[in-house]
Every structure is written in structure tokens, then in C-alpha cells.
Design a protein around this motif. Structure first.
Motif: not given
Length: 209
Positions: A2-27
Motif C-alpha cells: 500500500r503506497i500513500v502519495c503526497i506532494s506539494d505540502t509547502h511546509s503545511m504537512h501537519r495540516q494534511i491527513q496521511v492514511p496508513d500504508g506500507d510506503l509514503l511517497i512525497h513528490a
């Protein structure tokens, strides 16, 4: 996996919900103005997430990776940082690259044509999952403007990925392009967390691969 994909958080990462998974990708575009202090906070946030593996690439806002590369890399302790480099996880071969076509004067920019195509030529032919900051031309890269739609994705990247047996291509950069699109065997994912108004409202995209 299970791969969870996020990008372009622009230092607002603590404001987003990140689902559980095996691997997190930040692009990429993980930072606001691109400082080492912002990066330290991002890495601390990574340490608090449950994903067994995390992959990070830089984007055009992430200046410290371009201007202070040794210091920046040293601050990434809770993710695999990829910059024109590979990683194998659970039998899947990943490649990460930060480059985008020139847009004003940002980090990791290259002129369209041969200059940026040289970067894409480095992608190994056996790559399963490609992570780039920007999209290929014509794929989840549409921006609506007063004069009509524009597609600022990279033509050279589109040409390269068309000749790779990819399973997944994850990118961001064009906030308005958030979503998924399948072409043949490859799923293309624009994982931009910020929308066109730079608000972190786009949901993370979860892929079972």
C-alpha cells in the motif's frame, strides 16, 4: 504494497491527513521557502508517521537541496531521499528525480529539450515506480487560465515514460492536476496536496501495488 502519495505540502504537512500504508511517497515541494529549519521539521514529522518506508524527492521550492545539498541530505534521517537515484523496496524498483522545465527562476530547473532530456535518460529501463516532481506533458498537468487551458508538463519526460515499462508514476507540481489517470499498464498520479490556491486540501492518494 500500500503506497500513500503526497506532494506539494509547502511546509503545511501537519495540516494534511496521511492514511496508513506500507510506503509514503512525497513528490517534492515539501518546503515553503526552502530552508534547512523547515526541513528539520518535515523530518521530525516523518518520524511520527507509521509507514515502514518513506521516500522524498525535492521540488522547485526546496532550495536547500540545491544550494546546501550536504546539509540538507544530512537532515533527512527518517526517509530515503532520492535525487537521480534508485531504491529497491520489497522487490519494486524506484527512481526519484526533482527536475522541472524552467519556470521563472526556481530550484532544479532545466531548459526544455536536450538539457532536461539528459536527466530523464538516466532513468533505468527496469524502473517500476518513477517519482518526479513535475508531470509529463499532457498528463494531469492542465491549468485553466483566462486565455484557456495550458499544459506546462515536460514533453521530454512524456517521451521517456512512454518507453518505460512503469507500473506507477507519481508527481505533483501542478496543483490543479491532482488525481489519477491510467494509460496502459501505468497509473499516473498527481499527488499535489495543495490546491491551486495553495491550501492543503487535496487528499492523499492511496495505491495498492
Amino acid at each position: 504494497m500500500r503506497i500513500v502519495c503526497i506532494s506539494d505540502t509547502h511546509s503545511m504537512h501537519r495540516q494534511i491527513q496521511v492514511p496508513d500504508g506500507d510506503l509514503l511517497i512525497h513528490a517534492g515541494d515539501c518546503l515553503g521557502v526552502g530552508t534547512l529549519e523547515e526541513l528539520e521539521d518535515l523530518d521530525q514529522w516523518f518520524s511520527e508517521l507509521p509507514h515502514r518506508n518513506k521516500i522524498l524527492i525535492a521540488g522547485n521550492h526546496d532550495w536547500c537541496f540545491q544550494d546546501e545539498p550536504a546539509d540538507a541530505r544530512a537532515r533527512v534521517r527518517h526517509a530515503h531521499y532520492l535525487q537521480d537515484s534508485p531504491l529497491e523496496v520489497a522487490g519494486l524498483r524506484f527512481w526519484g528525480s526533482p527536475w522541472t522545465p524552467v519556470f521563472f527562476n526556481w530550484a532544479f530547473n532545466r531548459e526544455r529539450g536536450d538539457a532536461i532530456a539528459e536527466r530523464w535518460a538516466q532513468i533505468p529501463q527496469d524502473t517500476d515506480v518513477l517519482i518526479t516532481h513535475g508531470p509529463p506533458a499532457g498528463i494531469l498537468d492542465r491549468i485553466e487560465s483566462p486565455s484557456g487551458s495550458i499544459h506546462p508538463g515536460c514533453e521530454a519526460l512524456a517521451e521517456r515514460v512512454a518507453n518505460l515499462p512503469l507500473k506507477l508514476h507519481v508527481f505533483g507540481h501542478i496543483h490543479e492536476g491532482h488525481g489519477q489517470h491510467r494509460i496502459g499498464d501505468c497509473l499516473y498520479v498527481n499527488a499535489s496536496s495543495c490546491n491551486g490556491r495553495f491550501q492543503p486540501e487535496n487528499p492523499a492518494i492511496v495505491i495498492d501495488l
